[in-house]
Design a protein around this motif. Structure first.
Motif, mmCIF file in Angstrom:
data_model
loop_
_atom_site.group_PDB
_atom_site.id
_atom_site.type_symbol
_atom_site.label_atom_id
_atom_site.label_comp_id
_atom_site.label_asym_id
_atom_site.label_seq_id
_atom_site.Cartn_x
_atom_site.Cartn_y
_atom_site.Cartn_z
ATOM 1 N N ARG A 129 -3.793 5.728 -36.454
ATOM 2 C CA ARG A 129 -4.846 6.649 -36.035
ATOM 3 C C ARG A 129 -4.263 8.009 -35.658
ATOM 4 O O ARG A 129 -4.828 9.044 -35.971
ATOM 5 N N GLN A 130 -3.123 7.985 -34.967
ATOM 6 C CA GLN A 130 -2.478 9.241 -34.579
ATOM 7 C C GLN A 130 -2.011 10.014 -35.811
ATOM 8 O O GLN A 130 -2.154 11.238 -35.865
ATOM 9 N N ARG A 131 -1.456 9.301 -36.789
ATOM 10 C CA ARG A 131 -1.017 9.969 -38.030
ATOM 11 C C ARG A 131 -2.200 10.577 -38.753
ATOM 12 O O ARG A 131 -2.127 11.704 -39.247
ATOM 13 N N LEU A 132 -3.313 9.825 -38.829
ATOM 14 C CA LEU A 132 -4.498 10.348 -39.497
ATOM 15 C C LEU A 132 -5.036 11.569 -38.750
ATOM 16 O O LEU A 132 -5.343 12.589 -39.363
ATOM 17 N N GLN A 133 -5.135 11.477 -37.439
ATOM 18 C CA GLN A 133 -5.629 12.621 -36.660
ATOM 19 C C GLN A 133 -4.692 13.809 -36.817
ATOM 20 O O GLN A 133 -5.140 14.941 -36.968
ATOM 21 N N GLY A 134 -3.395 13.559 -36.801
ATOM 22 C CA GLY A 134 -2.425 14.643 -36.987
ATOM 23 C C GLY A 134 -2.574 15.299 -38.358
ATOM 24 O O GLY A 134 -2.519 16.517 -38.491
ATOM 25 N N ALA A 135 -2.778 14.473 -39.387
ATOM 26 C CA ALA A 135 -2.973 15.001 -40.742
ATOM 27 C C ALA A 135 -4.270 15.799 -40.814
ATOM 28 O O ALA A 135 -4.317 16.878 -41.417
ATOM 29 N N LEU A 136 -5.338 15.299 -40.184
ATOM 30 C CA LEU A 136 -6.611 16.036 -40.165
ATOM 31 C C LEU A 136 -6.448 17.390 -39.489
ATOM 32 O O LEU A 136 -7.009 18.390 -39.935
ATOM 33 N N GLU A 137 -5.671 17.424 -38.413
ATOM 34 C CA GLU A 137 -5.452 18.679 -37.689
ATOM 35 C C GLU A 137 -4.731 19.720 -38.556
ATOM 36 O O GLU A 137 -4.877 20.910 -38.325
ATOM 37 N N ARG A 138 -3.971 19.248 -39.537
ATOM 38 C CA ARG A 138 -3.219 20.178 -40.384
ATOM 39 C C ARG A 138 -4.038 20.712 -41.551
ATOM 40 O O ARG A 138 -3.584 21.607 -42.262
ATOM 41 N N LEU A 139 -5.233 20.171 -41.750
ATOM 42 C CA LEU A 139 -6.105 20.696 -42.809
ATOM 43 C C LEU A 139 -6.723 22.017 -42.366
ATOM 44 O O LEU A 139 -7.033 22.183 -41.194
#
Length: 197
Positions: A129-139
């Motif tokens: 979940r943290q990786r997904l949220q981190g990836a979303l933040e980079r969009l």
């Protein structure tokens, strides 16, 4: 005392709620709470801020007697209210801060299978979940919004275009670039290069 046919569409539930049927609101809330909350969490990256805007969205719906405009579905209209409340919130409190926060686990616990007492699995899910949220933040913000409306709002491209006041082809491109970048970021967490929009 069953009726032969009862219209339980979102539009019918909204009409019934406006006519005083509290159970109709309960059904609308149950249908859309999870997707709306996930959308707001993903868009602002701050679960406390998302929760505040989530509550403001439902209060706006309760206090208003307005209806979805034209061909807009209830869901598109609800997400538009949420999006507008978030923009109002950002204007009132200054543009959002880049706070890294994972989704509120309690609100989403019913959407995940219970892993029981498996601490390793819990840790792995939390890291995912943290990786997904981190990836979303980079969009880029426009790509993130389109992705979240599609993934959590389950809106089609036409509905997203209507909600964001963006041409459908632009929405399609933003979604494609968002998916490409998310795939790259999630397959290689150390990736830093940008995908050009």
């Amino acid at each position: 005392m069953n009726t032969p046919f009862r219209d339980d569409s979102d539009a019918a539930l909204l009409r019934r709620y406006r006519s005083g049927d509290a159970d109709a609101f309960t059904e609308l809330y149950a249908r859309h709470r999870l997707g709306l909350h996930r959308f707001l969490c993903g868009l602002c990256g701050d679960s406390a801020q998302a929760e505040e805007v989530f509550q403001e969205t439902w209060l706006s719906l309760i206090r208003s007697d307005s209806q979805p405009f034209g061909q807009a579905s209830f869901k598109t209209w609800l997400y538009q209210i949420g999006r507008n409340r978030l923009i109002d919130h950002w204007r009132k409190h200054g543009r959002r801060q880049d706070i890294y926060d994972s989704f509120d686990e309690q609100l989403h616990a019913d959407a995940l299978p219970s892993p029981g007492n498996e601490p390793e699995r819990e840790l792995a899910l939390s890291r995912d979940r943290q990786r997904l949220q981190g990836a979303l933040e980079r969009l880029p913000e426009e790509q993130r919004e389109v992705f979240l409306l599609r993934a959590h709002g389950d809106l089609d491209l036409t509905e997203i275009a209507e909600l964001t006041h963006t041409p459908a082809e632009t929405v399609k491109s933003r979604l494609r670039y968002a998916l490409q970048k998310l795939r790259r970021l999630l397959s290689d967490p150390a990736a830093t290069e940008e995908v050009s929009p």
